[in-house]
Design a protein around this motif. Structure first.
Motif, mmCIF file in Angstrom:
data_model
loop_
_atom_site.group_PDB
_atom_site.id
_atom_site.type_symbol
_atom_site.label_atom_id
_atom_site.label_comp_id
_atom_site.label_asym_id
_atom_site.label_seq_id
_atom_site.Cartn_x
_atom_site.Cartn_y
_atom_site.Cartn_z
ATOM 1 N N LEU A 23 7.653 -11.476 -6.968
ATOM 2 C CA LEU A 23 7.709 -10.605 -5.806
ATOM 3 C C LEU A 23 8.598 -11.214 -4.726
ATOM 4 N N ASP A 24 9.596 -10.459 -4.287
ATOM 5 C CA ASP A 24 10.464 -10.878 -3.192
ATOM 6 C C ASP A 24 9.740 -10.573 -1.887
ATOM 7 N N ILE A 25 9.154 -11.590 -1.284
ATOM 8 C CA ILE A 25 8.311 -11.356 -0.115
ATOM 9 C C ILE A 25 9.096 -10.971 1.136
ATOM 10 N N ASN A 26 10.411 -11.147 1.126
ATOM 11 C CA ASN A 26 11.202 -10.718 2.277
ATOM 12 C C ASN A 26 11.629 -9.266 2.185
ATOM 13 N N ASN A 27 11.416 -8.615 1.040
ATOM 14 C CA ASN A 27 11.806 -7.211 0.879
ATOM 15 C C ASN A 27 10.691 -6.324 0.329
ATOM 16 N N ALA A 28 9.551 -6.905 0.015
ATOM 17 C CA ALA A 28 8.467 -6.149 -0.607
ATOM 18 C C ALA A 28 7.776 -5.215 0.387
ATOM 19 N N ARG A 29 7.288 -4.090 -0.151
ATOM 20 C CA ARG A 29 6.510 -3.156 0.651
ATOM 21 C C ARG A 29 5.051 -3.604 0.664
ATOM 22 N N LEU A 30 4.270 -3.064 1.576
ATOM 23 C CA LEU A 30 2.872 -3.452 1.718
ATOM 24 C C LEU A 30 2.101 -3.237 0.417
ATOM 25 N N GLN A 31 2.359 -2.129 -0.274
ATOM 26 C CA GLN A 31 1.653 -1.849 -1.527
ATOM 27 C C GLN A 31 1.921 -2.933 -2.577
ATOM 28 N N GLU A 32 3.118 -3.513 -2.556
ATOM 29 C CA GLU A 32 3.441 -4.574 -3.502
ATOM 30 C C GLU A 32 2.691 -5.866 -3.161
ATOM 31 N N PHE A 33 2.480 -6.123 -1.889
ATOM 32 C CA PHE A 33 1.670 -7.280 -1.491
ATOM 33 C C PHE A 33 0.230 -7.106 -1.976
ATOM 34 N N TYR A 34 -0.276 -5.886 -1.912
ATOM 35 C CA TYR A 34 -1.646 -5.625 -2.347
ATOM 36 C C TYR A 34 -1.836 -5.833 -3.849
ATOM 37 N N LYS A 35 -0.777 -5.798 -4.624
ATOM 38 C CA LYS A 35 -0.873 -6.016 -6.071
ATOM 39 C C LYS A 35 -1.034 -7.489 -6.437
ATOM 40 N N LEU A 36 -0.770 -8.377 -5.482
ATOM 41 C CA LEU A 36 -0.949 -9.810 -5.747
ATOM 42 C C LEU A 36 -2.431 -10.117 -5.925
ATOM 43 N N PRO A 37 -2.769 -11.078 -6.777
ATOM 44 C CA PRO A 37 -4.183 -11.402 -7.031
ATOM 45 C C PRO A 37 -4.777 -12.289 -5.929
ATOM 46 N N ILE A 38 -4.689 -11.810 -4.703
ATOM 47 C CA ILE A 38 -5.243 -12.523 -3.558
ATOM 48 C C ILE A 38 -6.046 -11.530 -2.727
ATOM 49 N N ASP A 39 -6.762 -12.056 -1.751
ATOM 50 C CA ASP A 39 -7.542 -11.221 -0.847
ATOM 51 C C ASP A 39 -6.615 -10.230 -0.128
ATOM 52 N N LYS A 40 -7.059 -8.985 -0.009
ATOM 53 C CA LYS A 40 -6.229 -7.933 0.608
ATOM 54 C C LYS A 40 -5.908 -8.243 2.062
ATOM 55 N N LYS A 41 -6.792 -8.930 2.743
ATOM 56 C CA LYS A 41 -6.556 -9.284 4.135
ATOM 57 C C LYS A 41 -5.383 -10.275 4.242
ATOM 58 N N TYR B 82 3.211 -10.631 9.019
ATOM 59 C CA TYR B 82 4.007 -11.760 9.514
ATOM 60 C C TYR B 82 5.498 -11.500 9.287
ATOM 61 N N ARG B 83 5.824 -11.010 8.091
ATOM 62 C CA ARG B 83 7.222 -10.744 7.767
ATOM 63 C C ARG B 83 7.790 -9.605 8.624
ATOM 64 N N GLU B 84 6.998 -8.567 8.845
ATOM 65 C CA GLU B 84 7.473 -7.411 9.605
ATOM 66 C C GLU B 84 7.591 -7.676 11.103
ATOM 67 N N PHE B 85 6.671 -8.420 11.671
ATOM 68 C CA PHE B 85 6.603 -8.521 13.125
ATOM 69 C C PHE B 85 6.887 -9.911 13.698
ATOM 70 N N HIS B 86 7.089 -10.889 12.840
ATOM 71 C CA HIS B 86 7.439 -12.224 13.328
ATOM 72 C C HIS B 86 8.836 -12.615 12.851
ATOM 73 N N SER B 87 8.950 -12.927 11.567
ATOM 74 C CA SER B 87 10.263 -13.306 11.031
ATOM 75 C C SER B 87 10.225 -13.282 9.506
ATOM 76 N N TYR B 88 11.417 -13.276 8.922
ATOM 77 C CA TYR B 88 11.508 -13.389 7.469
ATOM 78 C C TYR B 88 11.100 -14.795 7.052
ATOM 79 N N TYR B 89 10.685 -14.906 5.804
ATOM 80 C CA TYR B 89 10.324 -16.204 5.265
ATOM 81 C C TYR B 89 11.598 -16.947 4.890
ATOM 82 N N THR B 90 11.713 -18.167 5.350
ATOM 83 C CA THR B 90 12.866 -18.993 4.993
ATOM 84 C C THR B 90 12.493 -20.070 3.986
ATOM 85 N N SER B 91 11.206 -20.284 3.814
ATOM 86 C CA SER B 91 10.715 -21.294 2.889
ATOM 87 C C SER B 91 9.350 -20.854 2.362
#
Length: 130
Positions: free
Chosen positions: A72-90, A98-107
């Motif tokens: 998953l490209d976390i700098n271009n993924a949509r919210l629904q794609e983040f929800y598909k990750l096997p982690i807590d939805k929160k 964080y990506r939308e309202f703070h900054s892109y991930y550089t690392s």
């Protein structure tokens, strides 16, 4: 001497318009091969052709060559794609937020700035995202 220079100039023009490259680069010579020209020297007016080799067509499967395929490209993924990750939805929502309202991930380590991110989740994401 002028005649030699004139012939070298004509050869140079023919080489350029036929697709042959100068200075050691190999390109299609429109005759079914690649021609490598080692040098064209102005002081001696010589053209040295090293070799002509046949062209082979190679088909590459770009998907097999992509080291990020399936991640998953976390700098271009949509919210629904983040929800598909096997982690807590929160946490998935906080990653997107964080990506939308703070900054892109550089690392990859920028994920530790996310609210509610713990080491276990961080390590779980290591092989799932880029």
């Amino acid at each position: 001497m002028k005649r030699i220079f004139k012939h070298a100039l004509i050869i140079f023009i023919i080489l350029v318009f036929s697709g042959i490259s100068i200075n050691g680069e190999a390109v299609n010579d429109n005759l079914g091969g690649n021609t490598v020209i080692s040098s064209i020297k102005g002081e001696t007016n010589t053209v040295k052709i090293i070799e002509t080799v046949p062209i082979k067509e190679v088909k590459l499967d770009v998907n097999k060559m992509n080291p990020f395929a399936g991640l998953l490209d976390i700098n271009n993924a949509r919210l629904q794609e983040f929800y598909k990750l096997p982690i807590d939805k929160k946490i998935a929502y906080n990653m997107w937020y964080y990506r939308e309202f703070h900054s892109y991930y550089t690392s990859f380590y920028d994920l530790m700035n996310i609210k509610d991110m713990d080491v276990e989740t961080f390590l779980k994401l290591k092989n799932l995202i880029y």
